[in-house]
Design a protein around this motif. Structure first.
Motif, short mmCIF file in Angstrom:
data_model
loop_
_atom_site.label_atom_id
_atom_site.label_comp_id
_atom_site.label_asym_id
_atom_site.label_seq_id
_atom_site.Cartn_x
_atom_site.Cartn_y
_atom_site.Cartn_z
N GLU A 298 -1.80 -5.73 -15.60
CA GLU A 298 -1.67 -4.58 -14.71
C GLU A 298 -0.88 -5.05 -13.49
O GLU A 298 -1.28 -5.98 -12.78
N SER B 297 -2.63 -0.57 -9.83
CA SER B 297 -1.65 0.52 -9.95
C SER B 297 -1.91 1.38 -11.18
O SER B 297 -1.37 2.48 -11.28
N ARG C 74 -0.73 0.67 -13.98
CA ARG C 74 0.42 0.44 -14.87
C ARG C 74 0.34 -0.96 -15.46
O ARG C 74 0.09 -1.93 -14.75
N ARG D 123 2.33 -3.98 -17.42
CA ARG D 123 3.68 -4.50 -17.69
C ARG D 123 3.56 -5.73 -18.56
O ARG D 123 2.53 -6.41 -18.58
#
Length: 147
Positions: free
Chosen positions: A105, A110, A112, A114
């Motif tokens: 994350e 967040s 999100r 990656r």
């Protein structure tokens, strides 16, 4: 928790060089000293440490460990883990490395996720230079390399 890895070494002009990997991901991105590692990873349940070392080498670097006899370098404690490493004399071109990836994350909290490379670069270093670059807990392996 236990990890296993392989430290590749070679002799160049009478001196020993080792192949180490700069850890990938945002935490390590701007660090150099103490931010490199022997290619290694966690030993899975029921897995033999040597098999884990070979598997992790391939997963982290995208290449098999060089052929030859593994020389045990013993264990160290690092961040609450026991790390077991073998050395092997060999050579490989860092340009051939295709690192594995992990998800994280990012940015933190967040929501999100990656993907980042396990290692973002590898290189050959003289033992004295590697001693500065390696994470502190792994430096003892350099003292145990075959002469």
């Amino acid at each position: 928790m236990r990890s296993a890895g392989i430290l590749v070494f070679r002799k160049v002009d009478g001196r020993t060089e080792v192949l180490i990997a700069h850890m990938g991901g945002p935490f390590w991105a701007r660090k150099d000293e103490g931010a490199w590692s022997v290619p290694k990873g966690l030993i899975e349940d029921g897995e033999e440490p040597e098999a884990a070392a070979r598997r992790e080498f391939r997963e982290e670097l995208g290449l098999p460990a060089p052929a030859g006899e593994l020389v045990p370098l013993g264990e160290v404690k690092q961040s609450g883990k026991t790390v077991t490493v073998w050395a092997i004399e060999g050579d490989l071109d860092p340009a051939d490395v295709v690192p594995g990836t992990f998800e994280l994350e990012w940015p933190p909290r967040s929501g999100r996720t990656r993907e980042f490379p396990e290692v973002d670069r590898v290189g050959w270093f003289a033992v004295d230079d590697a001693r500065v670059k390696l994470v502190k807990g792994q430096r003892a392996f350099l003292d145990r390399l075959p002469a």
